[in-house]
Motif scaffolding. Structure first.
Motif, short mmCIF file in Angstrom:
data_model
loop_
_atom_site.label_atom_id
_atom_site.label_comp_id
_atom_site.label_asym_id
_atom_site.label_seq_id
_atom_site.Cartn_x
_atom_site.Cartn_y
_atom_site.Cartn_z
N GLU A 145 5.29 -0.27 40.19
CA GLU A 145 5.21 -1.54 40.89
C GLU A 145 4.40 -1.40 42.19
O GLU A 145 4.38 -0.35 42.82
N GLY A 146 3.76 -2.49 42.55
CA GLY A 146 3.08 -2.54 43.84
C GLY A 146 1.69 -1.96 43.81
O GLY A 146 1.18 -1.50 42.78
N LEU A 147 1.07 -1.98 45.00
CA LEU A 147 -0.33 -1.58 45.12
C LEU A 147 -0.53 -0.51 46.18
O LEU A 147 -1.51 -0.51 46.92
N GLY A 148 0.43 0.41 46.24
CA GLY A 148 0.25 1.58 47.08
C GLY A 148 -0.85 2.46 46.54
O GLY A 148 -1.14 2.46 45.34
N VAL A 149 -1.45 3.25 47.41
CA VAL A 149 -2.61 4.07 47.03
C VAL A 149 -2.27 5.02 45.89
O VAL A 149 -2.98 5.07 44.87
N ASP A 150 -1.20 5.80 46.05
CA ASP A 150 -0.85 6.77 45.01
C ASP A 150 -0.52 6.08 43.70
O ASP A 150 -0.84 6.59 42.61
N ASN A 151 0.14 4.92 43.80
CA ASN A 151 0.50 4.19 42.59
C ASN A 151 -0.73 3.72 41.83
O ASN A 151 -0.80 3.82 40.60
N ILE A 152 -1.72 3.22 42.55
CA ILE A 152 -2.95 2.74 41.91
C ILE A 152 -3.65 3.89 41.18
O ILE A 152 -4.06 3.75 40.02
N GLU A 174 -5.48 -0.47 52.69
CA GLU A 174 -5.23 0.69 51.84
C GLU A 174 -5.46 0.35 50.37
O GLU A 174 -6.05 1.15 49.61
N THR A 175 -5.01 -0.83 49.97
CA THR A 175 -5.19 -1.24 48.58
C THR A 175 -6.66 -1.41 48.24
O THR A 175 -7.14 -0.93 47.20
N VAL A 176 -7.40 -2.07 49.10
CA VAL A 176 -8.83 -2.29 48.85
C VAL A 176 -9.57 -0.95 48.76
O VAL A 176 -10.40 -0.75 47.87
N ALA A 177 -9.23 -0.02 49.65
CA ALA A 177 -9.88 1.30 49.63
C ALA A 177 -9.54 2.05 48.34
O ALA A 177 -10.40 2.73 47.77
N ALA A 178 -8.30 1.91 47.87
CA ALA A 178 -7.91 2.60 46.64
C ALA A 178 -8.66 2.05 45.43
O ALA A 178 -9.09 2.80 44.55
N PHE A 179 -8.83 0.74 45.39
CA PHE A 179 -9.59 0.15 44.29
C PHE A 179 -11.05 0.59 44.34
O PHE A 179 -11.67 0.83 43.30
N GLU A 180 -11.60 0.73 45.55
CA GLU A 180 -12.97 1.22 45.67
C GLU A 180 -13.06 2.67 45.19
O GLU A 180 -14.03 3.05 44.52
#
Length: 322
Positions: free
Chosen positions: A96-103, A135-141
């Motif tokens: 669940e969620g959009l934390g960096v490690d989770n993504i 953090e979420t945007v950076a992880a998606f990038e």
């Protein structure tokens, strides 16, 4: 064959109706799902949409079932180059969620289930207020730069949060999102239309709209009738409880217009509802799911069904009263 459309500011060429994968492994078993995907691709479609959370809500399911079924189809059919695959992150139990490690963990797990080294479109499924958006945007990038997705997209984000995401991407020279997936159909237009709403922010930032619930959980197929159902007791089905708000005279009036136009074209009401939505401003590819080959028929018809200006206007007028 239906003409393909460019999704937002991407280089993705997609069919004007996308196939929703939420039923795969749930109300459509693996063999049936494979036949549905075969027929959809053979009929001119190419966009298959899923999520890592599908179908965790079903008894005994943990999420990932849809991706696994699509993955087995890809392995058996060897048709990866014929399809545009979209999946999402944030709702699978344990992911669940959009934390960096989770993504980062979720995309690897999705790719393993799908049996591919990349998806074409990776959605943030639901906003995560507990994780800083930067953090979420950076992880998606990071996921995009690693080649695990070609493009980034957003689902269920408010206009303000879409603006924030795009501003963060621009400030850091990240690739912007190319698509927005909102709830949108003939009896639910308020999330997209009007000043400051999702349609306007999508147009501002060049995001293609890929609506879900395009058939209002089956209501716009015409299977619900005022003389046989009530708001207190909707027809029994896997989605029966989701249509209760539509069991009103003004919504049934929309279905009456759908039926009239459908009869004139010798198609099902669902095909007309999808064709109307397909041509709304900013819409690239409405999503619709099918748990049987019979249900897929109207989706295929909607790929190139041409409504007249008068027919579209009649539907819009009826919808204005909802």
């Amino acid at each position: 064959m239906a003409a393909m459309r460019t999704l937002g500011r991407s280089e993705l060429s997609v069919s004007p109706i996308g196939l929703g994968g939420n039923v795969f492994g749930w109300t459509a078993d693996e063999a049936t799902s494979h036949r549905i995907m075969d027929a959809y691709i053979d009929g001119g479609g190419n966009l298959i949409d899923t999520a890592d959370g599908y179908s965790h809500w079903a008894e005994g399911h943990t999420g990932g079932e849809s991706e696994s079924v699509i993955g087995s189809w890809l392995r058996h059919r060897k048709r990866r180059d014929d399809v545009v695959i979209a999946t999402k992150v944030s709702t699978k139990p344990g992911r669940e969620g959009l934390g960096v490690d989770n993504i980062h963990a979720a995309i690897d797990e999705s790719l393993a289930r799908l049996g591919t080294d990349h998806v074409d479109l990776y959605y943030a499924h639901f906003d995560d207020p507990d994780t800083p958006l930067e953090e979420t945007v950076a992880a998606f990038e990071d996921v995009r730069r690693a080649g695990k997705t070609r493009y980034v997209a957003l689902s269920n984000y408010t206009p303000d949060r879409v603006e924030e995401w795009c501003a963060i991407a621009a400030a850091n020279d990240f690739a912007p999102p190319v698509a927005l997936q909102p709830h949108y159909n003939l009896v639910h237009r308020q999330d997209v239309e009007g000043p400051g709403n999702r349609g306007e922010v999508a147009a501002t930032h060049g995001l293609g709209l890929v609506p879900y619930f395009s058939l209002a959980s089956g209501f716009l197929t015409g299977k619900y009738r005022p003389d046989t159902v009530s708001a207190a007791a909707p027809a029994a089905s896997a989605r029966g409880g989701w249509v209760e708000d539509y069991l009103r005279p003004e919504c049934f009036a929309v279905v009456d217009v759908l039926r009239e136009i459908a009869d004139a074209h010798a198609v099902a009401p669902a095909a007309v509802a999808l064709a109307w939505l397909r041509e709304r401003p900013g819409v690239v590819a409405p999503l619709a799911s099918a748990r049987t080959l019979d249900q897929l028929g109207p989706i295929l018809d909607a790929l190139d069904l041409a409504l007249s200006a008068e027919e579209s206007a009649a539907l819009t007028r009826a919808s204005d009263l909802v």
